[in-house]
Design an enzyme around this catalytic site. Structure first.
Site, PDB file in Angstrom:
ATOM      1  N   GLU A 161     -10.101  -2.863  -0.085  1.00  0.00           N
ATOM      2  CA  GLU A 161     -11.088  -3.332   0.891  1.00  0.00           C
ATOM      3  C   GLU A 161     -12.333  -3.891   0.209  1.00  0.00           C
ATOM      4  O   GLU A 161     -13.010  -4.761   0.745  1.00  0.00           O
ATOM      5  CB  GLU A 161     -11.472  -2.177   1.829  1.00  0.00           C
ATOM      6  CG  GLU A 161     -11.417  -2.590   3.296  1.00  0.00           C
ATOM      7  CD  GLU A 161     -11.601  -1.436   4.252  1.00  0.00           C
ATOM      8  OE1 GLU A 161     -10.657  -1.163   5.013  1.00  0.00           O
ATOM      9  OE2 GLU A 161     -12.673  -0.798   4.256  1.00  0.00           O
ATOM     10  N   HIS A 206      11.878   7.685 -10.144  1.00  0.00           N
ATOM     11  CA  HIS A 206      13.232   7.545  -9.610  1.00  0.00           C
ATOM     12  C   HIS A 206      13.289   6.570  -8.435  1.00  0.00           C
ATOM     13  O   HIS A 206      14.281   6.557  -7.706  1.00  0.00           O
ATOM     14  CB  HIS A 206      13.772   8.926  -9.210  1.00  0.00           C
ATOM     15  CG  HIS A 206      13.882   9.833 -10.391  1.00  0.00           C
ATOM     16  ND1 HIS A 206      15.047   9.971 -11.123  1.00  0.00           N
ATOM     17  CD2 HIS A 206      12.954  10.606 -11.014  1.00  0.00           C
ATOM     18  CE1 HIS A 206      14.819  10.809 -12.131  1.00  0.00           C
ATOM     19  NE2 HIS A 206      13.564  11.209 -12.084  1.00  0.00           N
ATOM     20  N   LYS A 251      -9.655  -5.952  14.788  1.00  0.00           N
ATOM     21  CA  LYS A 251     -10.389  -5.020  15.664  1.00  0.00           C
ATOM     22  C   LYS A 251     -10.698  -5.696  16.997  1.00  0.00           C
ATOM     23  O   LYS A 251     -10.510  -5.128  18.065  1.00  0.00           O
ATOM     24  CB  LYS A 251     -11.713  -4.605  15.007  1.00  0.00           C
ATOM     25  CG  LYS A 251     -11.583  -3.487  14.006  1.00  0.00           C
ATOM     26  CD  LYS A 251     -12.966  -2.958  13.658  1.00  0.00           C
ATOM     27  CE  LYS A 251     -12.895  -1.921  12.557  1.00  0.00           C
ATOM     28  NZ  LYS A 251     -14.189  -1.479  12.082  1.00  0.00           N
TER      29      LYS A 251
END
Ligand code: PA5
Length: 478
Positions: free
Chosen positions: A304, A333, A447
């Site tokens: 951010e 793995h 938003k």
């Protein structure tokens, strides 16, 4: 009790160390590796970055740089509140998202028992701990199967005081509390928010909730060392003064102008060179379950802060390095194959621990199977360390940039150091990229679209735009 973080020699013994040899051409090969000359070329820019941070400490969005020093009274108050909660509450629930949740989760995982909530109450000596950082209805509902609201303290954390996710959780909780307790719900809520903006501060004042403030110059992702993180940590019995002492110790290191003495600055230089050479991915790989969610916290601050479309002069730059979380040895793995043989687009940061808090000896057995028996008599501590060294070696052999940050052990002091280390590294990286590391304009459109979809007043035009966009999308449904 003597405070160990007051001892200079103890603090020195807890200093984080950076080993960056596997970033250098001498170890990783000339084609990929960095040279001492490339690092020296940053000398002037590095001194300028430190000077800039020094001159502007505590000002604007650099409010977080003062947190290790300016919270004596708040810390006292938080410890007192935490003491009461530890005595009376069965559960402590954080409601928050992003920078208002990732720090508390990371610190909880690092400094509490790894099965903390499952421990008997007498061993825990404090409430169970939950962080609700999503609005998944299944998860919200599930919470009520494991807590009783009347025995729970909810810490609503939102810097802006307006985040839809957090305010939704608040509405759900307050409704439950009122149904259960009538008017007596007020002491079950603690608000942590900005004193000067948003709705939560107004709600808290009118309801009379206990309130802690997020200082103006402290952005969400830089807020773990203010009440956002300090209250949950104190409720968990963590020594928050030691955490802040660790941050202060790292602050002193970060203000050194000499690159070789300033690890966050040096790491920002290494990442900046790598980024500008197309290393677009930053893998954070701790070799400790305790640091698993520290990688999440890092992903937010790095993504951010640095992921920006424009620089400070308004030029389109589209900067940023995609952070990826990985856990040693588990992800050996699943992801390490890619890191070793895939594209040359990554820098891997290993987090290593010198002394784990426990030692487990691998017992004898399987004598007839030498390929299993070779493990016997070693410790799991030796095994996890060997696996990290082996992975570092395998990456380096394939010319992959990697470096390791060592924590002498995981404790409140070293976690304070680590948080501050990456806050400073991010700030320095922002200086080198010449971007605003403290805003997040890219989050805004999403938003606003959410507001429009849920019918918030003032977002009618946005709603029309969205209806249009969704219409077009249906043509491509399959
Ligand atoms: O770093 C940031 O500013 C954001 O990630 C915020 O932490 C996040 O959006 C939550 O915001 P708030 O604390 O205002 O609810």
């Amino acid at each position: 009790m003597a405070k160990r973080y007051l001892s200079a020699s103890w603090k020195k013994s807890m200093r984080l160390r950076l080993d960056y040899k596997n970033m250098m051409s001498e170890f990783v090969g000339e084609k990929e590796g960095l040279t001492p000359k490339a690092i020296s070329a940053y000398r002037k820019a590095a001194a300028g970055a430190v000077e800039n941070l020094k001159q502007n400490r505590g000002k604007g969005w650099l409010g977080w740089t003062e947190l290790p020093y300016n919270q004596t009274e708040i810390v006292k108050d938080i410890k007192e509140t935490a003491r009461k909660i530890r005595k009376t509450a069965k559960n402590f629930v954080v409601l928050g998202i992003g920078g208002s949740a990732l720090g508390p989760i990371a610190v909880f995982q690092a400094l509490c028992h790894l099965h903390y909530n499952e421990l008997p109450a007498r061993t825990r000596k404090g409430p169970k701990f939950y962080v609700e950082d999503n609005v998944d209805p299944e998860r919200m509902d599930a919470l009520f199967d494991v807590i009783d609201v009347e025995n729970t303290v909810f810490n609503v954390i939102t810097k802006s005081g307006a985040t839809s996710e957090t305010m939704t959780q608040y509405l759900v909780i307050i409704d439950r509390l009122k149904a259960k307790l009538g008017k007596d719900y007020k002491d079950r809520i603690i608000a942590t928010t900005s004193a000067s903006a948003g709705n939560l501060i107004k709600i808290a004042a009118s309801e009379g909730f206990k309130t802690y403030y997020i200082p103006d110059g402290v952005g969400g992702r830089f807020s773990e060392l203010c009440p956002v993180g300090l209250l949950p940590a104190a409720v968990l019995g963590i020594d928050i003064s030691e955490m802040l002492a660790g941050a202060a110790y790292m602050d002193k290191i970060s203000m050194k102008k000499s690159v070789s003495e300033n690890a966050p600055l040096l790491n920002a230089i290494l990442q900046d060179i790598a980024m500008k050479r197309g290393k677009n991915i930053s893998v954070m790989m701790p070799y400790a379950d305790g640091l698993k969610y520290f990688a999440d916290w890092y992903c937010q601050i790095w993504a951010e802060s640095l992921g920006k479309e424009t620089d400070l002069d308004g030029n389109t730059v589209n900067y940023g390095q995609t952070p990826v979380k990985s856990l040693g040895v588990t992800d050996q793995h699943s992801q390490v194959q890619l890191y070793t043989e895939g594209p040359f687009d990554k820098v891997v940061t290993f987090l290593a621990v010198d002394n784990y808090r426990k030692e487990v000896v691998i017992p004898s057995g399987c004598e007839e199977f030498p390929d299993v028996n070779f493990l016997c008599g070693h410790t799991m501590n030796e095994l996890i360390t060997a696996e990290r060294l082996a992975t570092e070696y395998a990456l380096t052999a394939k010319h992959r940039l990697n470096h390791t940050i060592y924590l002498p052990e995981i404790n409140a002091f070293t976690i304070g150091e680590l948080i501050y280390y990456f806050e400073m590294q991010t700030a320095f990286a922002g200086e080198f990229l010449k971007i605003d590391a403290y805003n997040q304009p890219g989050v805004e459109n999403g938003k606003k679209a959410t507001f429009a979809l849920l019918g918030r007043r003032g977002f009618e035009e946005k709603r029309k735009e969205l209806d249009e966009a969704f219409k077009k999308k249906s043509e491509y449904n399959c």
